[in-house]
Motif scaffolding. Structure first.
Motif, short mmCIF file in Angstrom:
data_model
loop_
_atom_site.label_atom_id
_atom_site.label_comp_id
_atom_site.label_asym_id
_atom_site.label_seq_id
_atom_site.Cartn_x
_atom_site.Cartn_y
_atom_site.Cartn_z
N LEU A 4 -52.73 -20.13 -54.29
CA LEU A 4 -52.68 -18.73 -53.87
C LEU A 4 -52.04 -17.86 -54.95
O LEU A 4 -52.53 -16.77 -55.28
CB LEU A 4 -51.90 -18.61 -52.56
N LEU A 5 -50.97 -18.34 -55.55
CA LEU A 5 -50.32 -17.59 -56.64
C LEU A 5 -51.23 -17.48 -57.86
O LEU A 5 -51.26 -16.45 -58.54
CB LEU A 5 -49.00 -18.27 -57.01
N LEU A 6 -51.97 -18.55 -58.16
CA LEU A 6 -52.90 -18.50 -59.29
C LEU A 6 -54.02 -17.49 -59.05
O LEU A 6 -54.41 -16.75 -59.96
CB LEU A 6 -53.48 -19.89 -59.55
N VAL A 7 -54.51 -17.44 -57.82
CA VAL A 7 -55.56 -16.47 -57.49
C VAL A 7 -55.01 -15.05 -57.59
O VAL A 7 -55.65 -14.15 -58.15
CB VAL A 7 -56.13 -16.75 -56.08
N LEU A 8 -53.81 -14.82 -57.09
CA LEU A 8 -53.20 -13.50 -57.20
C LEU A 8 -52.95 -13.11 -58.66
O LEU A 8 -53.15 -11.97 -59.05
CB LEU A 8 -51.89 -13.46 -56.40
N LEU A 10 -54.69 -14.19 -61.22
CA LEU A 10 -56.01 -13.91 -61.78
C LEU A 10 -56.48 -12.51 -61.39
O LEU A 10 -57.03 -11.77 -62.23
CB LEU A 10 -57.02 -14.96 -61.31
N ILE A 11 -56.25 -12.13 -60.15
CA ILE A 11 -56.63 -10.79 -59.70
C ILE A 11 -55.86 -9.72 -60.48
O ILE A 11 -56.44 -8.73 -60.93
CB ILE A 11 -56.39 -10.65 -58.18
N LEU A 12 -54.57 -9.93 -60.67
CA LEU A 12 -53.78 -8.97 -61.44
C LEU A 12 -54.25 -8.87 -62.89
O LEU A 12 -54.32 -7.78 -63.46
CB LEU A 12 -52.30 -9.37 -61.39
N ILE A 13 -54.57 -9.99 -63.49
CA ILE A 13 -55.05 -9.98 -64.88
C ILE A 13 -56.38 -9.25 -64.97
O ILE A 13 -56.58 -8.41 -65.87
CB ILE A 13 -55.17 -11.43 -65.42
N LEU A 14 -57.30 -9.54 -64.08
CA LEU A 14 -58.60 -8.87 -64.11
C LEU A 14 -58.47 -7.38 -63.84
O LEU A 14 -59.16 -6.56 -64.44
CB LEU A 14 -59.55 -9.53 -63.11
N PHE A 15 -57.58 -7.00 -62.94
CA PHE A 15 -57.34 -5.59 -62.67
C PHE A 15 -56.77 -4.90 -63.91
O PHE A 15 -57.19 -3.80 -64.27
CB PHE A 15 -56.38 -5.43 -61.49
N GLY A 16 -55.83 -5.54 -64.58
CA GLY A 16 -55.24 -4.98 -65.79
C GLY A 16 -56.25 -4.82 -66.90
O GLY A 16 -56.29 -3.81 -67.60
N VAL A 17 -57.12 -5.81 -67.09
CA VAL A 17 -58.15 -5.74 -68.12
C VAL A 17 -59.15 -4.64 -67.79
O VAL A 17 -59.56 -3.87 -68.66
CB VAL A 17 -58.85 -7.10 -68.28
#
Length: 56
Positions: A4-8, A10-17
């Motif tokens: 769950l933390l890894l998915v969150l 990943l979501i934060l990284i993709l949002f930032g990019v």
């Protein structure tokens, strides 16, 4: 819990990019507009030739 933390993360990284690339598109568009304005609205040269509006 770790997946769950890894998915969150990943979501934060993709949002930032995605946010960064959108901002970079706006910066590139602003630079293009400034370049075009400088290209079309440059002043005349004392020698009668065409000049560059930039110094490089």
């Amino acid at each position: 819990m770790v997946p769950l933390l890894l998915v969150l993360l990943l979501i934060l990284i993709l949002f930032g990019v995605g946010f960064a690339t959108e901002v970079l598109w706006y910066i590139a568009l602003a630079v293009l507009v400034v370049w075009l304005l400088g290209f079309f609205f440059r002043g005349p040269v004392a020698g009668g030739g065409r000049s560059r509006w930039y110094r490089w």
